[in-house]
Design an enzyme around this catalytic site. Structure first.
Site: not given
Ligand SMILES: NC(=O)c1ccc[n+]([C@@H]2O[C@H](COP(=O)([O-])OP(=O)(O)OC[C@H]3O[C@@H](n4cnc5c(N)ncnc54)[C@H](O)[C@@H]3O)[C@@H](O)[C@H]2O)c1
Length: 353
Positions: A207, A289, A171, A143-145
Site C-alpha cells: 500500500i 471492500d 503463513k 506475520t500478525d495476519e
C-alpha cells in the site's frame, strides 16, 4: 527429568556469537530480507551471510547492490523448494533466518497453490535441513495476519490463529510446521510475527509504495470500503532489530510478536501520504471492500520488549523516505489500464511473472 516443551531441545545452549556467526537468509533479496542482510553485515561477530533467493517478481538483487561486493556475503539464486541446494548451504551455516515467501495478499486470491508450495512446503524443506545438520537457530519470520481480525484488544503469542485469507493461512500453516519441528525433533525454532513493515525498497504492490508512486504520477489512489481498516506500522529497520534480538536471545520454541508504535486506519495513512506527496483528497476514490479484509490487527509485543526491543522509528518522522520511490522510478508499478479495477494490475503482473 522431563523438560517442558519450551525448554526441550537436542541442541546445547550456544553463545550468541556462535548463533550469528554464519547464517542463511532466505528471501534476502526481498524487502525485509535485504535490510536484515545489511544489518547482519554491519555486526562484527558475523563472519558470513548466505542469501538464498529465487528472485521471483518480488526479489531485487539491486536491493543488495553494495553488499554484493562484501566478501562475507554469498549470494545464491535458487529456490527453497530445492532440498539438495538447501542442504548444501544449511550444512555450512550455523543459523537460518527464513523470510522467503509469497507475501502479497491480493496475489493469494489468484495463486493460492504457489503460496502453499513456497510458504508451507518451502518452510518444511528448510526445517528438514536444519534437523539434518543440527542448525543452531532457526528464525521463522511470520506475520500478525495469522491472528486474524480483532475488533478490540490485542493478540498475544499464545492466542489461537484465525487467518482469513490464503496468504495468512499459508503463513499460519508454516508457523505450525516450524513449531512442530521444535517439539518433535528439538530444532531450535523461534517464530516472529510482525505487523506491517514500511521503508525503502518495498515492492510497489504494497500500500505505501503503491500510493506514493501513483500520487507522484498524478494518478488516483483507491481506498477499500470506507478506509476504516486499522493496521500497525513498523519500520523495516525496527523489525530487523527485533529479528536480530530473537536470533541472538530468543528461547527455542518461542514466539515473538514485533510491533511498531503507529496504529492508523488506511484513511489516516492516506491522509499522511497525500500531504507528503503534495496531493489532496481529489486524488482518492473509494472501491468496494476487498474479500475478507480484516478490520483490525493489533498485537501485544511486551514479550519482545522484555528482551530489550523498542521501536526507534515512527511513521510520521520516516515519511521523508518516500523520496526513495521518487528516486527509483524503475521500481514503480506498471501504469494501470483501468484505474477502477484494483485487482487489474496484480493480474497483469502475475501473467507477466
Ligand atoms: N512486508 C511486511 O509488511 C511483512 C509483515 C509481516 C511479515 N512479513 C513476512 O516477512 C517475510 C519477508 O517479507 P517481504 O515483505 O520482505 O517480502 P518480499 O515479497 O519483498 O520478499 C520475498 C522474497 O522471497 C523470495 N522468494 C520467494 N519465493 C522463494 C523461493 N521459493 N525460494 C527462495 N526465495 C524465494 C523473493 O524472491 C523475494 O526476494 C515474508 O515471510 C513475509 O510473510 C512481511
Amino acid at each position: 527429568m522431563v523438560l517442558p516443551h519450551s525448554h526441550r531441545t537436542n541442541h546445547p545452549p550456544q553463545n550468541t556469537t556462535e548463533l550469528t556467526k554464519t547464517s542463511v537468509v532466505t528471501g534476502g533479496a526481498g524487502f525485509i530480507g535485504s535490510h536484515l542482510v545489511k544489518q547482519l553485515l554491519r555486526a562484527d561477530d558475523v563472519t558470513g551471510v548466505t542469501v538464498l533467493d529465487a528472485i521471483t517478481y518480488a526479489g531485487h538483487i539491486e536491493n543488495l547492490r553494495e553488499e554484493l561486493h562484501c566478501p562475507r556475503l554469498t549470494f545464491v539464486k535458487g529456490t527453497i523448494l530445492d532440498q539438495e541446494l538447501v542442504d548444501y548451504y544449511v550444512r555450512r551455516n550455523s543459523a537460518i533466518v527464513h523470510l522467503a515467501a509469497e507475501s502479497h495478499v491480493d496475489r493469494s486470491f489468484y495463486a493460492a497453490s504457489t503460496f502453499v508450495m513456497t510458504n508451507v512446503l518451502g518452510t518444511q524443506i528448510l526445517l528438514a535441513a536444519a534437523k539434518r545438520f543440527a542448525t543452531k537457530r532457526f528464525v521463522h519470520v511470520s506475520t500478525d495476519e495469522v491472528y486474524g481480525p480483532l475488533a478490540s484488544g490485542s493478540a498475544s503469542e499464545e492466542d489461537a490463529l484465525r487467518p482469513s485469507v490464503p496468504y495468512a493461512a499459508s503463513k499460519a500453516a508454516s508457523d505450525m510446521i516450524a513449531l512442530s519441528y521444535f517439539r518433535t525433533f528439538g530444532v531450535p525454532v523461534c517464530v516472529t510475527r510482525s505487523s506491517n513493515n514500511y521503508g525503502p525498497c518495498q515492492h510497489a504492490e504494497k500500500i505505501i509504495p503503491l500510493f506514493v508512486t501513483r500520487l507522484l504520477r498524478g494518478d488516483q489512489v483507491t481506498l477499500h470500503g470506507k478506509g476504516e481498516h486499522v493496521r500497525n506500522w513498523l519500520h523495516v529497520e525496527d523489525n530487523c532489530r527485533g529479528l536480530d534480538l530473537v536470533l541472538r536471545h530468543g528461547v527455542p520454541g518461542g514466539i515473538y510478536n514485533i510491533g511498531g508504535g503507529t496504529d492508523l486506519t488506511n484513511k489516516e495513512l492516506t491522509g499522511l501520504l497525500l500531504a507528503e506527496c503534495g496531493a489532496d483528497w481529489d486524488a482518492v476514490s473509494y472501491v468496494p471492500d476487498r474479500r475478507s479484509n480484516d478490520i483490525r490487527y493489533c498485537m501485544d509485543w511486551s514479550k519482545l520488549r522484555r528482551l530489550g526491543f523498542k521501536p526507534q522509528r515512527t511513521l510520521k518522522k520516516s515519511l521523508a523516505e518516500t523520496g526513495w520511490y521518487r528516486d527509483n522510478p524503475d521500481r514503480w508499478p506498471p501504469v494501470r489500464r483501468d484505474p477502477d479495477a484494483p485487482m487489474a494490475e496484480v493480474a497483469v503482473a502475475i501473467a507477466g511473472a
